[in-house]
Design an enzyme around this catalytic site. Sequence first.
Site, PDB file in Angstrom:
ATOM      1  CG  ASP A  32      -0.307  -0.467   2.482  1.00 20.35           C
ATOM      2  OD1 ASP A  32       0.822   0.016   2.728  1.00 20.35           O
ATOM      3  OD2 ASP A  32      -0.883  -1.283   3.221  1.00 20.35           O
ATOM      4  CG  ASP A 101       2.006   2.726 -15.012  1.00 20.49           C
ATOM      5  OD1 ASP A 101       1.569   2.936 -16.152  1.00 20.49           O
ATOM      6  OD2 ASP A 101       2.761   1.776 -14.717  1.00 20.49           O
ATOM      7  CG  ASP A 203      -0.359   0.698 -19.783  1.00 18.88           C
ATOM      8  OD1 ASP A 203       0.531  -0.062 -19.375  1.00 18.88           O
ATOM      9  OD2 ASP A 203      -1.403   0.306 -20.326  1.00 18.88           O
ATOM     10  CD  GLU A 262       3.810  -0.756 -21.951  1.00 14.94           C
ATOM     11  OE1 GLU A 262       4.046  -1.918 -21.648  1.00 14.94           O
ATOM     12  OE2 GLU A 262       2.656  -0.361 -22.203  1.00 14.94           O
ATOM     13  CG  HIS A 337       4.766  -4.234 -14.160  1.00 14.30           C
ATOM     14  ND1 HIS A 337       5.478  -3.222 -14.781  1.00 14.30           N
ATOM     15  CD2 HIS A 337       3.530  -4.207 -14.721  1.00 14.30           C
ATOM     16  CE1 HIS A 337       4.716  -2.632 -15.674  1.00 14.30           C
ATOM     17  NE2 HIS A 337       3.528  -3.207 -15.652  1.00 14.30           N
ATOM     18  CG  ASP A 338       4.187  -5.670 -18.139  1.00 10.96           C
ATOM     19  OD1 ASP A 338       3.332  -6.056 -17.322  1.00 10.96           O
ATOM     20  OD2 ASP A 338       4.112  -4.578 -18.739  1.00 10.96           O
TER      21      ASP A 338
HETATM   22  C1  NOJ Z   1       1.322  -2.636 -20.127  1.00 12.57           C
HETATM   23  C2  NOJ Z   1       1.408  -2.827 -18.648  1.00 12.57           C
HETATM   24  O1  NOJ Z   1       2.735  -2.660 -18.224  1.00 12.57           O
HETATM   25  C3  NOJ Z   1       0.858  -4.196 -18.366  1.00 12.57           C
HETATM   26  O2  NOJ Z   1       1.100  -4.621 -17.049  1.00 12.57           O
HETATM   27  C4  NOJ Z   1      -0.615  -4.189 -18.702  1.00 12.57           C
HETATM   28  O3  NOJ Z   1      -1.131  -5.489 -18.546  1.00 12.57           O
HETATM   29  C5  NOJ Z   1      -0.857  -3.731 -20.142  1.00 12.57           C
HETATM   30  N1  NOJ Z   1      -0.045  -2.605 -20.516  1.00 12.57           N
HETATM   31  C6  NOJ Z   1      -2.294  -3.351 -20.338  1.00 12.57           C
HETATM   32  O4  NOJ Z   1      -2.571  -2.155 -19.680  1.00 12.57           O
END
Ligand code: NOJ
Length: 561
Positions: A32, A101, A203, A262, A337-338
């Site tokens: 949090d 973000d 994003d 991104e 995180h992806d």
């Molecule tokens: C990119 C983000 O980094 C990812 O975590 C997300 O699932 C997709 N865009 C959709 O928003």
Amino acid sequence: MSNNADIWWRSAVIYQVYPRSFKDTDGDGIGDLPGIIQKLDYIASLGIDILWINPVYLSPDRDNGYDISDFKNIQPQMGTMEDMETLIKKVHEKGMKIIMDMVINHTSDEHAWFKQARMSRDNPYYSFYHWWPEEKGQPPYRCGFFDPEGQGWHYNEPTRSWYLHYFSHHQPDLNWENPEVREALFDMLRFWLDKGIDGFRLDAITFISKDVSFPPVTRAFLDEKFKGDWGHYYADGPRLHEYLREMHEKVLRHYNIVTIAEAPGVRADQAVDFVDPARKELDMICHFEGIMVGYLPGEFKKMAPGGFDLKELKAVYTRWDEACEEKGWATMYLGNHDQPRMISHWGNDSDTFRDLSAKMLFTFLLTMRATPFIYNGDEIGMVNIRFEKIEDYKDIETRHVYQQLKDKGGDVQAFLQDQQLAARDNSRTPFQWDSGAGAGFTTGQPWISINNNYIEVNAAGQERPASSLLNFVRSLIRLRKNNPVLIDGRYSLLLPDHPAIYAYKRQTGNDCYLIALNFTSEAVVCPYDLSKGKIVVNNYEDTFERGQLLPYQALVIQTIP
Ligand code: NOJ
């Protein structure tokens, strides 16, 4: 804006916090905002300039916050608006900046706009999204990345039409053609900027413009023009740059902020179209070409059997350096995180090499001519959790692709094997603060399993020892800050065809550094006399052999040009 070195974000080191997994202060097993506040001294102790936090807005959390249902509210599990304001204030008090973000390619299907839109074609919000009416027959195929059937259109009974979603059907794409949509989004961006945040990570921003005639996209066309990659097609929308310029003109230019796209689907030769200051669009972009090296084309996150090809990796980063040499500025990240954990993916997560390979990778990350992004936990050596069962996964992507494969009678066991290397949940496990219960992350039940190795791999254990990974990262950041040549000195690649060594020089006038990195677990002969010059970084402490690099050895040598 001008293209010179004193633009604050060019010399910055960025730290990405994944709030859900960073620090839980109320025992609900979910990280949090008060948790981030509690750990600001730790973040500052690394030498970080900018904090990027993943989405914390109100969301049904189908995609961990990337499905926003109210842009102007905070997810209760994460805290309150007051907590967010306190976070902004405290970050600034510590001399750092904070960026949020922002997801404006799509909303959640539970956003008030979409709830209205899906009721009837006459609803004023209907045109906030993209639709294909039933009377036109089946919609032309579009890929929905997280959809169990891989479909990018979802049928909506009350309107007798399909809506477009590039991700899951819980994430309908916004219709940027509609000026009211743009104004509503711009207004919302101002809302946050007026609270004092220092910018955005935008994003999937390269996907916002669509060819709204929705022509059929055949496999052959996609292969020929977009290397078979839907991301490239989606990033090629006809009005993308017009929209970015409008956003810059109406919102961004009025604040002293940084904007980072991104940028899936963007090639190096297109980079300056986004980041050339003269174009007045964005400041930096995070490309995907580096992070995708080693995956088999046309397959879902399947690594090539022999692993990634270092020569290709070098070619990609060199290409991106060249792309931003004259105009604009590059970024550098090895995980987020992806992606799977940096060490498991690019290094070696065995007990023997975890620490060494991590130090080597950080040396790479922090000596390139680009703004580096550190993903939380990498600096203490966190590695892939390698789940065995589908039930262990929380991620919509893994679960949906698994389902899709299962429905088609595909090899789900092979998929689970691949996911041990590539799944996004590998990097989303809780931050390992100490060796106590809950790894110092939570006193409750964590939302996703904690990696069992937290007993040995944790921040507390690395705080003191001078040779720890954590302190190595701190000293590298100091080195970068104290030597501007490492920030904007010219980069020149050496040994482009060497299969194991990544070596390059950074130079401004007579100020010169040679960086030599061994990306393998074998000692390799190095064709340079590494004893000429002063070694300023060595991940083997004092061990150094004249004509060779030890396994995963990283050296930074101050040398003559
Ligand atoms: C990119 C983000 O980094 C990812 O975590 C997300 O699932 C997709 N865009 C959709 O928003």
